[in-house]
Scaffold this active site. Structure first.
Site, PDB file in Angstrom:
ATOM      1  N   GLY A  46      -5.788 -13.296   0.324  1.00 15.82           N
ATOM      2  CA  GLY A  46      -5.653 -11.876   0.617  1.00 15.82           C
ATOM      3  C   GLY A  46      -6.936 -11.336   1.224  1.00 15.82           C
ATOM      4  O   GLY A  46      -8.015 -11.897   1.011  1.00 15.82           O
ATOM      5  N   GLN A  51     -13.079  -5.146   3.778  1.00 15.84           N
ATOM      6  CA  GLN A  51     -13.826  -6.413   3.738  1.00 15.84           C
ATOM      7  C   GLN A  51     -14.264  -6.874   5.127  1.00 15.84           C
ATOM      8  O   GLN A  51     -15.149  -7.714   5.239  1.00 15.84           O
ATOM      9  CB  GLN A  51     -12.982  -7.514   3.081  1.00 15.84           C
ATOM     10  CG  GLN A  51     -12.760  -7.278   1.587  1.00 15.84           C
ATOM     11  CD  GLN A  51     -11.961  -8.407   0.980  1.00 15.84           C
ATOM     12  OE1 GLN A  51     -10.744  -8.409   1.039  1.00 15.84           O
ATOM     13  NE2 GLN A  51     -12.650  -9.385   0.411  1.00 15.84           N
ATOM     14  N   CYS A  88     -12.754 -13.584  -4.912  1.00 16.05           N
ATOM     15  CA  CYS A  88     -12.687 -12.649  -3.791  1.00 16.05           C
ATOM     16  C   CYS A  88     -13.528 -13.203  -2.651  1.00 16.05           C
ATOM     17  O   CYS A  88     -14.621 -13.725  -2.882  1.00 16.05           O
ATOM     18  CB  CYS A  88     -13.243 -11.300  -4.251  1.00 16.05           C
ATOM     19  SG  CYS A  88     -13.279 -10.057  -2.951  1.00 16.05           S
ATOM     20  N   LEU A  89     -13.037 -13.084  -1.435  1.00 18.17           N
ATOM     21  CA  LEU A  89     -13.782 -13.597  -0.280  1.00 18.17           C
ATOM     22  C   LEU A  89     -15.112 -12.868  -0.085  1.00 18.17           C
ATOM     23  O   LEU A  89     -16.010 -13.382   0.567  1.00 18.17           O
ATOM     24  CB  LEU A  89     -12.930 -13.499   0.989  1.00 18.17           C
ATOM     25  CG  LEU A  89     -11.712 -14.437   1.054  1.00 18.17           C
ATOM     26  CD1 LEU A  89     -10.910 -14.183   2.321  1.00 18.17           C
ATOM     27  CD2 LEU A  89     -12.117 -15.903   0.963  1.00 18.17           C
ATOM     28  N   HIS A 130      -5.297  -6.650  -6.553  1.00 18.94           N
ATOM     29  CA  HIS A 130      -6.669  -6.948  -6.118  1.00 18.94           C
ATOM     30  C   HIS A 130      -6.969  -6.315  -4.755  1.00 18.94           C
ATOM     31  O   HIS A 130      -7.997  -5.654  -4.575  1.00 18.94           O
ATOM     32  CB  HIS A 130      -6.847  -8.478  -6.063  1.00 18.94           C
ATOM     33  CG  HIS A 130      -8.184  -8.934  -5.573  1.00 18.94           C
ATOM     34  ND1 HIS A 130      -9.084  -9.619  -6.368  1.00 18.94           N
ATOM     35  CD2 HIS A 130      -8.786  -8.804  -4.351  1.00 18.94           C
ATOM     36  CE1 HIS A 130     -10.181  -9.872  -5.650  1.00 18.94           C
ATOM     37  NE2 HIS A 130     -10.022  -9.399  -4.435  1.00 18.94           N
ATOM     38  N   GLU A 131      -6.050  -6.508  -3.815  1.00 17.94           N
ATOM     39  CA  GLU A 131      -6.292  -6.006  -2.454  1.00 17.94           C
ATOM     40  C   GLU A 131      -6.216  -4.485  -2.394  1.00 17.94           C
ATOM     41  O   GLU A 131      -7.015  -3.845  -1.702  1.00 17.94           O
ATOM     42  CB  GLU A 131      -5.323  -6.638  -1.453  1.00 17.94           C
ATOM     43  CG  GLU A 131      -5.397  -8.165  -1.358  1.00 17.94           C
ATOM     44  CD  GLU A 131      -6.798  -8.716  -1.176  1.00 17.94           C
ATOM     45  OE1 GLU A 131      -7.644  -8.034  -0.577  1.00 17.94           O
ATOM     46  OE2 GLU A 131      -7.060  -9.842  -1.652  1.00 17.94           O
ATOM     47  N   HIS A 134      -9.369  -2.846  -3.417  1.00 15.33           N
ATOM     48  CA  HIS A 134     -10.415  -2.795  -2.378  1.00 15.33           C
ATOM     49  C   HIS A 134     -10.359  -1.479  -1.599  1.00 15.33           C
ATOM     50  O   HIS A 134     -11.383  -1.001  -1.114  1.00 15.33           O
ATOM     51  CB  HIS A 134     -10.236  -3.944  -1.375  1.00 15.33           C
ATOM     52  CG  HIS A 134     -10.870  -5.236  -1.793  1.00 15.33           C
ATOM     53  ND1 HIS A 134     -12.222  -5.369  -2.013  1.00 15.33           N
ATOM     54  CD2 HIS A 134     -10.340  -6.468  -2.028  1.00 15.33           C
ATOM     55  CE1 HIS A 134     -12.492  -6.627  -2.356  1.00 15.33           C
ATOM     56  NE2 HIS A 134     -11.374  -7.317  -2.374  1.00 15.33           N
TER      57      HIS A 134
HETATM   58 NI    NI Z   1     -11.179  -9.322  -2.770  1.00 13.60          NI
END
Ligand code: NI
Length: 154
Positions: A46, A51, A88-89, A130-131, A134
């Protein structure tokens, strides 16, 4: 399409609130295409627009069941709970135990502005939460019960 730079924890852009998408045009489609490509290249499940430094309410998710694009997503129902390891990226190499709803229903728009609802459970519900977090400037580490040393766990 292009790979965009993923902003890492500590970058202020990740702490800001994203604005609703109001124009469903080529600029949005390029953003969504780039986000998907960036997510796949980074081997993530995701990615949210902040991000990649864009404070707009847009998210891409693929937990291995196909690409899901969510524009202006909103969780409208949630049920149960699950606690599992999350990463998380924007926080490479870091993992933590996070409690999320087991099942969520999300209302969103597609890339053409058409409204739809989508339900997810288990990992997909986790990815939705999660997304969407953000988009409010929240990172999983804010709500992690504990961080997990993945090296040690193996
Ligand atoms: Ni994330």
């Amino acid at each position: 399409m292009a790979i965009r730079t993923i902003h890492l924890e500590g970058d202020e852009v990740l702490r800001k609130t994203s604005k609703p998408v109001t124009e469903f045009n080529q600029k949005l489609w390029d953003l969504l295409d780039d986000m998907a490509q960036t997510m796949y290249q980074a081997d993530g499940v995701g990615l949210a627009a902040p991000q990649v430094g864009i404070l707009r309410r847009a998210v891409v998710i693929d937990i291995g069941e196909g690409l899901i694009e969510l524009v202006n997503p909103e969780i409208i129902e949630q049920k149960g709970s699950q606690t599992d390891t999350e990463g998380c990226l924007s926080c490479p190499g870091e993992y933590g135990k996070v409690t999320r709803p087991y099942k969520v229903k999300v209302k969103a728009q597609n890339r053409n502005g058409e409204e739809f609802t989508i339900e997810g459970e288990a990992l997909l519900a986790r990815a939705f939460c999660h997304e969407i977090d953000h988009l409010s400037g929240r990172i999983f580490k804010d709500i992690a019960i504990e961080m997990v040393d993945v090296q040690k766990k193996k």
